[in-house]
Design a protein around this motif. Structure first.
Motif, PDB file in Angstrom:
ATOM      1  N   ALA A 101      -6.174   6.888   0.789  1.00  0.00           N
ATOM      2  CA  ALA A 101      -6.234   5.454   1.074  1.00  0.00           C
ATOM      3  C   ALA A 101      -4.961   4.763   0.606  1.00  0.00           C
ATOM      4  O   ALA A 101      -4.388   3.922   1.316  1.00  0.00           O
ATOM      5  CB  ALA A 101      -7.461   4.842   0.404  1.00  0.00           C
ATOM      6  N   GLY A 102      -4.503   5.103  -0.600  1.00  0.00           N
ATOM      7  CA  GLY A 102      -3.265   4.528  -1.103  1.00  0.00           C
ATOM      8  C   GLY A 102      -2.065   4.909  -0.251  1.00  0.00           C
ATOM      9  O   GLY A 102      -1.166   4.093  -0.017  1.00  0.00           O
ATOM     10  N   ALA A 103      -2.057   6.147   0.239  1.00  0.00           N
ATOM     11  CA  ALA A 103      -0.954   6.602   1.082  1.00  0.00           C
ATOM     12  C   ALA A 103      -0.906   5.832   2.401  1.00  0.00           C
ATOM     13  O   ALA A 103       0.168   5.444   2.875  1.00  0.00           O
ATOM     14  CB  ALA A 103      -1.099   8.098   1.354  1.00  0.00           C
ATOM     15  N   MET A 104      -2.080   5.589   2.990  1.00  0.00           N
ATOM     16  CA  MET A 104      -2.123   4.904   4.277  1.00  0.00           C
ATOM     17  C   MET A 104      -1.747   3.430   4.157  1.00  0.00           C
ATOM     18  O   MET A 104      -1.180   2.846   5.083  1.00  0.00           O
ATOM     19  CB  MET A 104      -3.518   5.039   4.889  1.00  0.00           C
ATOM     20  N   VAL A 105      -2.067   2.833   3.014  1.00  0.00           N
ATOM     21  CA  VAL A 105      -1.800   1.402   2.865  1.00  0.00           C
ATOM     22  C   VAL A 105      -0.376   1.133   2.377  1.00  0.00           C
ATOM     23  O   VAL A 105       0.102   0.001   2.462  1.00  0.00           O
ATOM     24  CB  VAL A 105      -2.831   0.779   1.895  1.00  0.00           C
ATOM     25  N   ALA A 106       0.306   2.164   1.904  1.00  0.00           N
ATOM     26  CA  ALA A 106       1.640   1.968   1.331  1.00  0.00           C
ATOM     27  C   ALA A 106       2.632   1.290   2.279  1.00  0.00           C
ATOM     28  O   ALA A 106       3.415   0.440   1.839  1.00  0.00           O
ATOM     29  CB  ALA A 106       2.200   3.311   0.846  1.00  0.00           C
ATOM     30  N   PRO A 160       2.320  -1.651  -9.823  1.00  0.00           N
ATOM     31  CA  PRO A 160       1.343  -1.369 -10.876  1.00  0.00           C
ATOM     32  C   PRO A 160       0.135  -2.302 -10.775  1.00  0.00           C
ATOM     33  O   PRO A 160       0.270  -3.487 -10.483  1.00  0.00           O
ATOM     34  CB  PRO A 160       2.129  -1.631 -12.162  1.00  0.00           C
ATOM     35  N   GLY A 161      -1.047  -1.737 -10.994  1.00  0.00           N
ATOM     36  CA  GLY A 161      -2.262  -2.536 -10.965  1.00  0.00           C
ATOM     37  C   GLY A 161      -2.830  -2.776  -9.587  1.00  0.00           C
ATOM     38  O   GLY A 161      -3.835  -3.486  -9.449  1.00  0.00           O
ATOM     39  N   MET A 162      -2.236  -2.202  -8.543  1.00  0.00           N
ATOM     40  CA  MET A 162      -2.704  -2.477  -7.188  1.00  0.00           C
ATOM     41  C   MET A 162      -4.105  -1.927  -6.931  1.00  0.00           C
ATOM     42  O   MET A 162      -4.774  -2.346  -5.987  1.00  0.00           O
ATOM     43  CB  MET A 162      -1.723  -1.897  -6.165  1.00  0.00           C
ATOM     44  N   GLY A 163      -4.564  -1.009  -7.775  1.00  0.00           N
ATOM     45  CA  GLY A 163      -5.891  -0.454  -7.575  1.00  0.00           C
ATOM     46  C   GLY A 163      -7.003  -1.233  -8.245  1.00  0.00           C
ATOM     47  O   GLY A 163      -8.184  -0.978  -7.983  1.00  0.00           O
ATOM     48  N   ASP A 164      -6.644  -2.200  -9.087  1.00  0.00           N
ATOM     49  CA  ASP A 164      -7.669  -2.913  -9.849  1.00  0.00           C
ATOM     50  C   ASP A 164      -8.557  -3.765  -8.955  1.00  0.00           C
ATOM     51  O   ASP A 164      -9.783  -3.788  -9.100  1.00  0.00           O
ATOM     52  CB  ASP A 164      -7.021  -3.783 -10.925  1.00  0.00           C
ATOM     53  N   GLY A 165      -7.943  -4.492  -8.026  1.00  0.00           N
ATOM     54  CA  GLY A 165      -8.721  -5.358  -7.142  1.00  0.00           C
ATOM     55  C   GLY A 165      -9.626  -4.579  -6.211  1.00  0.00           C
ATOM     56  O   GLY A 165     -10.789  -4.948  -5.986  1.00  0.00           O
ATOM     57  N   ILE A 166      -9.115  -3.491  -5.661  1.00  0.00           N
ATOM     58  CA  ILE A 166      -9.917  -2.731  -4.704  1.00  0.00           C
ATOM     59  C   ILE A 166     -11.062  -2.007  -5.396  1.00  0.00           C
ATOM     60  O   ILE A 166     -12.079  -1.705  -4.768  1.00  0.00           O
ATOM     61  CB  ILE A 166      -9.023  -1.738  -3.925  1.00  0.00           C
ATOM     62  N   MET A 200      -3.866   3.861  -6.502  1.00  0.00           N
ATOM     63  CA  MET A 200      -2.506   3.428  -6.819  1.00  0.00           C
ATOM     64  C   MET A 200      -1.558   4.619  -6.921  1.00  0.00           C
ATOM     65  O   MET A 200      -0.443   4.591  -6.371  1.00  0.00           O
ATOM     66  CB  MET A 200      -2.508   2.635  -8.127  1.00  0.00           C
ATOM     67  N   VAL A 201      -1.985   5.668  -7.593  1.00  0.00           N
ATOM     68  CA  VAL A 201      -1.132   6.847  -7.765  1.00  0.00           C
ATOM     69  C   VAL A 201      -0.839   7.494  -6.415  1.00  0.00           C
ATOM     70  O   VAL A 201       0.287   7.958  -6.171  1.00  0.00           O
ATOM     71  CB  VAL A 201      -1.804   7.846  -8.725  1.00  0.00           C
ATOM     72  N   GLY A 202      -1.833   7.520  -5.512  1.00  0.00           N
ATOM     73  CA  GLY A 202      -1.597   8.057  -4.176  1.00  0.00           C
ATOM     74  C   GLY A 202      -0.515   7.281  -3.441  1.00  0.00           C
ATOM     75  O   GLY A 202       0.320   7.870  -2.741  1.00  0.00           O
ATOM     76  N   ALA A 203      -0.517   5.949  -3.594  1.00  0.00           N
ATOM     77  CA  ALA A 203       0.520   5.135  -2.959  1.00  0.00           C
ATOM     78  C   ALA A 203       1.893   5.426  -3.566  1.00  0.00           C
ATOM     79  O   ALA A 203       2.897   5.528  -2.842  1.00  0.00           O
ATOM     80  CB  ALA A 203       0.169   3.657  -3.116  1.00  0.00           C
TER      81      ALA A 203
END
Length: 308
Positions: A205-210, A217-223, A45-48
């Motif tokens: 990974a977060g950067a590529m999916v952005a 917020p919370g986008m990393g919880d599911g993955i 999430m932070v990377g995104a």
């Protein structure tokens, strides 16, 4: 039907590549450091968020990623220094509780810094558009770029782990960290570098999916849940296993959600088939995990040493 299958297969591979980028760092951390890090999804999430911020500041997506990756690495190193190095000698329950608390803290921290509203990143012009496949069928060029970037990262990671001195130390540290330390290697610094590198992979990974998902917020919880499934299926500590398992999970999840209701229509009413298919589709990856563990309890490619 074939066109739909081809498109969803490519989507499954692309999703699997993103899962691998997150899982590769986590399997290194888990396999080498024996650290259960539930907060690894937060690094994604932070990377995104870093990418969205630096892209907006510079006006250039590629420059934004070039700044976001070192920032994600630095963020990971700071977390390792302040928090994670104090958990290495603790048992797994303490690690789970501490890192779960860190998830809550960092999710709230993101809301304080960036706000609760989703952010978006525009797809760069050079990667916009689509490439032709079969007849009128086209596939977004940016998604192809994600697949290519993930494959290049996988090859680079394999070379790093298996054909460099650092990789040799990583494998040795996973097998017997005290012995490696006795031979003069600063094992604490090695662990710090592994954690920072894993954080940067998750941030990538977060950067590529952005540009294709909302940054929120919370986008990393599911993955994170899917990442642990990938690690269990592939084998703890195995980068090769993480890659194969990530592609399998991506394909099973994507194709199951698309074709599950279609297959069930052969034996059920359309409305019932649609509802049943939507219910069963999220379960397929866990059924896959259970099947793999039944036949291979250590995973598909259990690591003989670290990061095999």
């Amino acid at each position: 039907m074939f066109n739909l299958f081809l498109l969803q297969t490519l989507n499954g591979v692309q999703f699997g590549i993103l899962l691998f980028l997150v899982a590769a760092g986590l399997t290194l951390i888990f396999g080498i450091m024996d650290l259960i890090n539930l907060a690894h999804g937060v690094l994604y999430m932070v990377g995104a968020y870093f990418t969205a911020t630096f892209t907006a500041l510079t006006g250039d997506f590629f420059l934004g990623i070039a700044i976001a990756l070192p920032a994600a690495l630095l963020f990971g190193l700071v977390l390792e220094f302040l928090i994670f190095r104090h958990l290495y000698e603790r048992d797994h329950l303490d690690q789970v509780l501490a890192t779960f608390g860190l998830i809550l803290i960092l999710n709230e921290g993101v809301k304080i810094v960036w706000g609760a509203a989703p952010m978006s990143v525009p797809i760069p012009d050079v990667l916009s558009g689509a490439i032709p496949l079969i007849g009128p069928l086209k596939y977004p060029f940016y998604r192809v770029a994600i697949i290519a970037a993930g494959l290049l990262t996988a090859v680079g990671l394999w070379l790093l782990v298996n054909h460099t001195r650092i990789g040799m130390l990583l494998r040795a540290g996973a097998v017997n960290a005290p012995m490696v330390s006795a031979l003069g290697v600063d094992i604490r610094r090695l662990f710090m570098l592994v954690f920072g590198f894993g954080a940067m992979l998750a941030g990538f990974a977060g950067a590529m999916v952005a540009p294709i998902l909302s940054v929120e917020p919370g986008m990393g919880d599911g993955i994170l849940i899917l990442t642990f499934v990938v690690i269990v299926i592939g084998g703890v500590g195995s980068v090769r296993g993480a890659f194969v398992a990530a592609i399998l999970v991506g394909l099973v999840d994507t194709l199951g959600r698309t074709f599950g209701p279609i297959v069930l229509r052969a034996v059920m009413e359309p409305s019932a088939a649609s509802q049943t298919g939507q219910t069963l589709a999220p379960m397929l990856i866990y059924i896959l995990m259970a099947a793999v563990l039944f036949f291979r309890p250590s995973g598909l490619f259990p690591a003989k040493g670290a990061a095999a």
